[in-house]
Design a protein around this motif. Structure first.
Motif, PDB file in Angstrom:
ATOM      1  N   VAL A  59       1.066  -0.950   0.071  1.00 21.25           N
ATOM      2  CA  VAL A  59      -0.040   0.090  -0.073  1.00 21.25           C
ATOM      3  C   VAL A  59       0.896   1.158   0.172  1.00 21.25           C
ATOM      4  N   LEU A  60       0.621   2.022  -1.134  1.00 16.44           N
ATOM      5  CA  LEU A  60       1.762   3.236  -1.171  1.00 16.44           C
ATOM      6  C   LEU A  60       0.605   4.553  -0.977  1.00 16.44           C
ATOM      7  N   ASP A  61       1.510   5.608  -0.256  1.00 19.49           N
ATOM      8  CA  ASP A  61       0.658   6.857  -0.406  1.00 19.49           C
ATOM      9  C   ASP A  61       1.539   7.757  -1.303  1.00 19.49           C
ATOM     10  N   ILE A  62       0.516   8.260  -2.446  1.00 17.65           N
ATOM     11  CA  ILE A  62       1.075   9.063  -3.491  1.00 17.65           C
ATOM     12  C   ILE A  62       0.380  10.378  -3.222  1.00 17.65           C
ATOM     13  N   ALA A  63       1.615  11.234  -2.878  1.00 22.12           N
ATOM     14  CA  ALA A  63       1.068  12.923  -2.505  1.00 22.12           C
ATOM     15  C   ALA A  63       1.824  13.791  -3.521  1.00 22.12           C
ATOM     16  N   VAL A  64       0.999  14.541  -4.242  1.00 21.75           N
ATOM     17  CA  VAL A  64       1.137  15.584  -5.032  1.00 21.75           C
ATOM     18  C   VAL A  64       0.857  16.824  -4.516  1.00 21.75           C
ATOM     19  N   TRP A  65       1.804  17.760  -4.318  1.00 24.57           N
ATOM     20  CA  TRP A  65       1.846  18.883  -3.487  1.00 24.57           C
ATOM     21  C   TRP A  65       0.599  19.956  -4.397  1.00 24.57           C
ATOM     22  N   ASN A  66      -0.381  20.209  -3.531  1.00 20.08           N
ATOM     23  CA  ASN A  66      -1.399  21.312  -3.898  1.00 20.08           C
ATOM     24  C   ASN A  66      -2.121  20.516  -5.024  1.00 20.08           C
ATOM     25  N   ASN A  67      -2.293  19.156  -5.047  1.00 16.70           N
ATOM     26  CA  ASN A  67      -3.108  18.668  -6.071  1.00 16.70           C
ATOM     27  C   ASN A  67      -3.720  17.461  -5.262  1.00 16.70           C
ATOM     28  N   PRO A  68      -4.689  17.584  -4.556  1.00 12.50           N
ATOM     29  CA  PRO A  68      -5.524  16.645  -3.872  1.00 12.50           C
ATOM     30  C   PRO A  68      -6.012  15.468  -4.799  1.00 12.50           C
ATOM     31  N   ALA A  69      -6.636  16.086  -6.073  1.00 11.84           N
ATOM     32  CA  ALA A  69      -7.277  15.211  -6.789  1.00 11.84           C
ATOM     33  C   ALA A  69      -6.345  13.901  -7.310  1.00 11.84           C
ATOM     34  N   VAL A  70      -5.169  14.100  -7.402  1.00  8.81           N
ATOM     35  CA  VAL A  70      -4.286  13.111  -7.812  1.00  8.81           C
ATOM     36  C   VAL A  70      -3.479  12.374  -6.558  1.00  8.81           C
ATOM     37  N   SER A  71      -3.597  12.989  -5.461  1.00 12.20           N
ATOM     38  CA  SER A  71      -2.859  12.456  -4.208  1.00 12.20           C
ATOM     39  C   SER A  71      -3.816  11.318  -3.686  1.00 12.20           C
ATOM     40  N   ARG A  72      -3.619  10.129  -3.291  1.00  9.65           N
ATOM     41  CA  ARG A  72      -4.325   9.295  -2.605  1.00  9.65           C
ATOM     42  C   ARG A  72      -3.239   7.753  -2.333  1.00  9.65           C
ATOM     43  N   ALA A  73      -4.013   7.177  -1.540  1.00 10.77           N
ATOM     44  CA  ALA A  73      -3.324   5.620  -0.908  1.00 10.77           C
ATOM     45  C   ALA A  73      -3.755   4.777  -2.198  1.00 10.77           C
ATOM     46  N   VAL A  74      -2.806   3.997  -2.491  1.00 12.93           N
ATOM     47  CA  VAL A  74      -3.252   3.236  -3.553  1.00 12.93           C
ATOM     48  C   VAL A  74      -2.596   1.845  -3.085  1.00 12.93           C
ATOM     49  N   GLN A  75      -3.187   0.723  -3.583  1.00 13.39           N
ATOM     50  CA  GLN A  75      -2.693  -0.838  -3.447  1.00 13.39           C
ATOM     51  C   GLN A  75      -2.082  -1.216  -4.927  1.00 13.39           C
ATOM     52  N   VAL A  76      -0.868  -1.896  -4.773  1.00 16.23           N
ATOM     53  CA  VAL A  76      -0.277  -2.273  -5.938  1.00 16.23           C
ATOM     54  C   VAL A  76      -1.155  -3.510  -6.332  1.00 16.23           C
ATOM     55  N   ARG A  77      -1.506  -3.609  -7.546  1.00 17.84           N
ATOM     56  CA  ARG A  77      -2.229  -4.894  -8.168  1.00 17.84           C
ATOM     57  C   ARG A  77      -1.337  -6.096  -8.096  1.00 17.84           C
ATOM     58  N   PRO A  78      -1.756  -7.244  -8.269  1.00 17.59           N
ATOM     59  CA  PRO A  78      -1.093  -8.471  -8.612  1.00 17.59           C
ATOM     60  C   PRO A  78      -0.137  -8.272  -9.975  1.00 17.59           C
ATOM     61  N   LEU A 108       3.646  13.445 -14.773  1.00 19.90           N
ATOM     62  CA  LEU A 108       2.731  14.477 -14.393  1.00 19.90           C
ATOM     63  C   LEU A 108       3.186  16.022 -15.096  1.00 19.90           C
ATOM     64  N   VAL A 109       4.541  16.079 -15.319  1.00 22.28           N
ATOM     65  CA  VAL A 109       4.738  17.210 -15.880  1.00 22.28           C
ATOM     66  C   VAL A 109       3.759  17.698 -17.193  1.00 22.28           C
ATOM     67  N   GLU A 110       3.226  16.652 -18.054  1.00 24.98           N
ATOM     68  CA  GLU A 110       2.047  17.082 -18.953  1.00 24.98           C
ATOM     69  C   GLU A 110       0.937  17.614 -18.517  1.00 24.98           C
ATOM     70  N   TYR A 111       0.637  17.331 -17.233  1.00 26.71           N
ATOM     71  CA  TYR A 111      -0.511  17.947 -16.765  1.00 26.71           C
ATOM     72  C   TYR A 111      -0.574  18.852 -15.557  1.00 26.71           C
ATOM     73  N   VAL A 112       0.642  18.925 -14.737  1.00 23.29           N
ATOM     74  CA  VAL A 112       0.729  19.529 -13.686  1.00 23.29           C
ATOM     75  C   VAL A 112       2.079  20.601 -13.753  1.00 23.29           C
ATOM     76  N   PRO A 113       1.951  21.780 -13.697  1.00 21.90           N
ATOM     77  CA  PRO A 113       3.292  22.606 -13.720  1.00 21.90           C
ATOM     78  C   PRO A 113       4.163  22.350 -12.435  1.00 21.90           C
ATOM     79  N   ALA A 114       5.439  21.907 -12.789  1.00 19.85           N
ATOM     80  CA  ALA A 114       6.334  21.659 -11.695  1.00 19.85           C
ATOM     81  C   ALA A 114       5.793  20.865 -10.525  1.00 19.85           C
ATOM     82  N   PRO A 115       5.514  19.590 -10.943  1.00 21.91           N
ATOM     83  CA  PRO A 115       4.810  19.035  -9.867  1.00 21.91           C
ATOM     84  C   PRO A 115       5.818  18.299  -8.642  1.00 21.91           C
TER      85      PRO A 115
END
Length: 209
Positions: A59-78, A108-115
Motif C-alpha cells: 500500500v503506497l501513499d502518493i502525494a502531489v503538492w497542492n493537487n489532492p485530486a491525484v494524491s491518494r493511497a493506492v494498493q499495488v495490483r497483482p 505528471l509534467v504534462e498535466y501539472v506545472p512543476a509537480p
C-alpha cells in the motif's frame, strides 16, 4: 572611502544572513536525480532508505503538492501496477520509492506545472515467504523486516522427528525458473557457522525434507 566602507559592511551582513540557509541546502539529502529526496522509505521494513523494492499488495501513499485530486493511497495490483487519475495504469513493482517518485514526476509534467511528488510505503504486504515440509507450522509468512532463513525456521518450528536438518533448501524465484539454495541447519548453529545463514527474499520457499 566612507561610502566604500559602508558597501563592504553591507556585503558582510548579507553573507552572514544567508550563510546558514546555504549550508542547510548543501547538507540536504539528494535523490537519485540530484533533487532533494522527498519520498524515501525511512528506516522502513525489509530494506532501509530507498533500497526497498515495491511489490504486489503493498500500500503506497502518493502525494502531489497542492493537487489532492491525484494524491491518494493506492494498493499495488497483482500485475505490479497502480492506477492514478490522469496517468491511468503505472507499473511500479520492482521500483524503489525514490525511483517511483521520479517516474510519476516525469509523467505528471504534462498535466501539472512543476509537480512535487512524494511516495511513502504505508504497508508492506509483498514480503512473503513459505515454509513447507517436516516442521510444526508450515505455511505462508508475511515478514516486516530483514529476516534470515534461521529466523523463518524459528517461527515455523520446531522440526518434526523425521526432519532432515542437514538437507534443508530454499527455492528462490529466478525469472521463469526456481533457484535451489542449500541450507544446512546443523552447520549454521555450530560454532562459527553464522556465515552460512542468509537473508530470505520475497517469494522464497523454505523446504524442510
Amino acid at each position: 572611502m566612507m561610502a566604500l566602507g559602508r558597501r563592504v559592511v553591507t556585503a558582510v551582513l548579507v553573507v552572514s544572513l544567508f550563510a546558514p540557509g546555504l549550508a542547510a541546502a548543501q547538507e540536504r539529502p539528494k535523490g537519485p536525480s540530484g533533487s532533494p529526496g522527498s519520498g524515501a522509505l525511512g528506516s522502513g521494513p525489509v530494506g532501509v532508505d530507498g533500497d526497498y523494492k515495491i511489490g504486489p499488495e503493498d500500500v503506497l501513499d502518493i502525494a502531489v503538492w497542492n493537487n489532492p485530486a491525484v494524491s491518494r493511497a493506492v494498493q499495488v495490483r497483482p500485475d505490479g501496477k497502480i492506477s492514478l487519475p490522469l496517468l491511468n495504469d503505472v507499473p511500479v513493482a520492482g521500483l524503489t520509492p525514490m525511483q517511483l517518485r521520479d517516474v510519476l514526476t516525469k509523467k505528471l509534467v504534462e498535466y501539472v506545472p512543476a509537480p512535487e511528488v512524494s511516495v511513502i510505503v504505508r504497508e508492506v504486504r509483498s514480503f512473503n515467504v513459505s515454509v513447507i515440509g517436516e516442521i510444526r507450522t508450515p505455511g505462508r509468512y508475511e515478514l516486516k523486516s530483514r529476516t534470515t532463513v534461521l529466523d523463518v525456521l524459528a517461527r515455523a518450528g520446531p522440526f518434526s522427528d523425521f526432519a532432515s536438518r542437514a538437507r534443508i533448501f530454499v527455492l528462490r524465484p529466478n525469472g521463469t525458473t526456481m533457484k535451489r539454495i542449500p541450507f544446512n541447519y546443523n552447520k549454521v548453529i555450530a560454532a562459527d557457522g553464522e556465515a552460512e545463514n542468509f537473508l530470505v527474499q520475497p517469494g522464497d520457499i523454505v523446504v524442510v525434507p
